[in-house]
Design an enzyme around this catalytic site. Structure first.
Site, PDB file in Angstrom:
ATOM      1  N   HIS A 144      -0.924   5.575   7.910  1.00  0.00           N
ATOM      2  CA  HIS A 144      -2.045   4.727   7.492  1.00  0.00           C
ATOM      3  C   HIS A 144      -2.207   3.639   8.539  1.00  0.00           C
ATOM      4  O   HIS A 144      -1.276   2.905   8.831  1.00  0.00           O
ATOM      5  CB  HIS A 144      -1.801   4.086   6.129  1.00  0.00           C
ATOM      6  CG  HIS A 144      -2.751   2.960   5.835  1.00  0.00           C
ATOM      7  ND1 HIS A 144      -4.122   3.144   5.822  1.00  0.00           N
ATOM      8  CD2 HIS A 144      -2.552   1.646   5.586  1.00  0.00           C
ATOM      9  CE1 HIS A 144      -4.705   1.987   5.569  1.00  0.00           C
ATOM     10  NE2 HIS A 144      -3.774   1.052   5.422  1.00  0.00           N
ATOM     11  N   HIS A 177      -5.126   0.793  10.757  1.00  0.00           N
ATOM     12  CA  HIS A 177      -6.392   0.062  10.829  1.00  0.00           C
ATOM     13  C   HIS A 177      -6.942   0.146  12.249  1.00  0.00           C
ATOM     14  O   HIS A 177      -7.656  -0.758  12.689  1.00  0.00           O
ATOM     15  CB  HIS A 177      -6.183  -1.413  10.453  1.00  0.00           C
ATOM     16  CG  HIS A 177      -5.397  -1.627   9.184  1.00  0.00           C
ATOM     17  ND1 HIS A 177      -4.511  -2.656   9.020  1.00  0.00           N
ATOM     18  CD2 HIS A 177      -5.381  -0.916   8.027  1.00  0.00           C
ATOM     19  CE1 HIS A 177      -3.972  -2.585   7.805  1.00  0.00           C
ATOM     20  NE2 HIS A 177      -4.482  -1.531   7.189  1.00  0.00           N
ATOM     21  N   HIS A 235     -11.735  -0.755   6.133  1.00  0.00           N
ATOM     22  CA  HIS A 235     -10.279  -0.937   6.070  1.00  0.00           C
ATOM     23  C   HIS A 235      -9.558  -0.174   7.179  1.00  0.00           C
ATOM     24  O   HIS A 235      -8.912  -0.779   8.017  1.00  0.00           O
ATOM     25  CB  HIS A 235      -9.822  -0.491   4.673  1.00  0.00           C
ATOM     26  CG  HIS A 235      -8.352  -0.596   4.424  1.00  0.00           C
ATOM     27  ND1 HIS A 235      -7.793  -0.413   3.190  1.00  0.00           N
ATOM     28  CD2 HIS A 235      -7.307  -0.843   5.245  1.00  0.00           C
ATOM     29  CE1 HIS A 235      -6.481  -0.574   3.258  1.00  0.00           C
ATOM     30  NE2 HIS A 235      -6.160  -0.831   4.493  1.00  0.00           N
ATOM     31  N   GLU A 251       0.805  -1.222   0.000  1.00  0.00           N
ATOM     32  CA  GLU A 251       0.000   0.000   0.000  1.00  0.00           C
ATOM     33  C   GLU A 251       0.844   1.282   0.000  1.00  0.00           C
ATOM     34  O   GLU A 251       0.369   2.335   0.403  1.00  0.00           O
ATOM     35  CB  GLU A 251      -0.932   0.009   1.209  1.00  0.00           C
ATOM     36  CG  GLU A 251      -1.965  -1.099   1.150  1.00  0.00           C
ATOM     37  CD  GLU A 251      -3.091  -0.845   2.133  1.00  0.00           C
ATOM     38  OE1 GLU A 251      -4.173  -0.447   1.683  1.00  0.00           O
ATOM     39  OE2 GLU A 251      -2.868  -1.040   3.356  1.00  0.00           O
TER      40      GLU A 251
HETATM   41 MN    MN Z   1      -4.121  -1.030   5.075  1.00  0.00          MN
END
Ligand code: MN
Length: 238
Positions: free
Chosen positions: A93, A95, A164, A74
């Site tokens: 980023h 979760h 996500h 990613e």
């Molecule tokens: Mn991810």
């Protein structure tokens, strides 16, 4: 390398975000090589808790690196947000769990306390189905998906990714770490507050004023979180 070396700071950011419960075995944090540069630093494909300065790779805005070690799938999240947002110096980023329900629900994530005042001007929402259909693995695994995510973020400091996770962006590594930590805390507080009934969020003026005050205090959070995260008992041996 000293504590002011960007690779050392990025390794510390990884450790802090794990210790603060924002990253776990997954997620990542990046920083531009310099103000306005078209390259950024990101760890190789590995668990954030174990990142050292030697694990940091340098990427261009196409998500390419000369380092042969495996990359995060990613990395295009970072590449395309840096391309779209010259003001952004660092990106997380994650979760983290409390944020997830707000990506699923039409109930907006709102700034409920002064530490999360930066949320007051709105939060982006990324729906991967709009660009890639209803059978993806949810991962932002190419430039096209990264561009769609960057468009959903717009000028905001934070965006929800349905089913996500989220992205936090900011003008420095300490400030983006701060935002990722307090976005997660704010989401947890909002989930608890909603059980009591309608909630009273910060006004736009309160949020902006609080964000300006807290941005001036961000080094304090960075320093104490780093100290806690780097204690021998907090550092994974792997
Ligand atoms: Mn991810």
């Amino acid at each position: 390398m000293t504590d002011t070396d960007p690779r050392v700071q990025l390794a510390h950011a990884n450790r802090i975000l794990v210790h603060q419960g924002v990253l776990d075995a997954f997620g990542h944090v990046s920083v531009r090589t310099a103000e306005g540069a078209d390259r950024f630093l990101l760890a190789r494909n590995m668990a954030p808790a174990s990142v050292t300065p030697a694990d940091v790779q340098e990427y261009d805005l196409d998500g390419q690196t000369g380092d042969p070690a495996p990359s995060y799938l990613e990395r295009f999240i970072h590449a395309e947000i840096y391309r779209a947002r010259p003001d952004v110096q660092a990106i997380v980023h994650s979760h983290s769990a409390s944020v997830i329900p707000f990506g699923l629900s039409s109930t907006p994530l709102r700034a409920l306390f002064h530490m999360a005042g930066f949320l007051v001007d709105g939060v982006g929402r990324f729906e991967i189905r709009d660009v890639a259909g209803d059978a993806t693995d949810l991962l932002v695994r190419d430039a096209r998906l990264g561009q769609a995510l960057a468009a959903s973020l717009g000028e905001a400091p934070f965006a929800l990714m349905r089913g996500h996770g989220s992205v936090a962006v900011g003008p420095s590594l300490p400030l983006v770490v701060y935002r990722a930590v307090y976005a997660e805390q704010n989401a947890a507080l909002q989930l608890r507050s909603l059980a009591l009934g309608p909630v009273e969020a910060l006004t736009a003026g309160e949020g902006r004023a609080a964000a300006a005050t807290n941005a001036g205090q961000v080094e304090r959070a960075w320093n104490v979180w780093r100290q806690q995260a780097l204690r021998p008992e907090a550092v994974p041996t792997a």
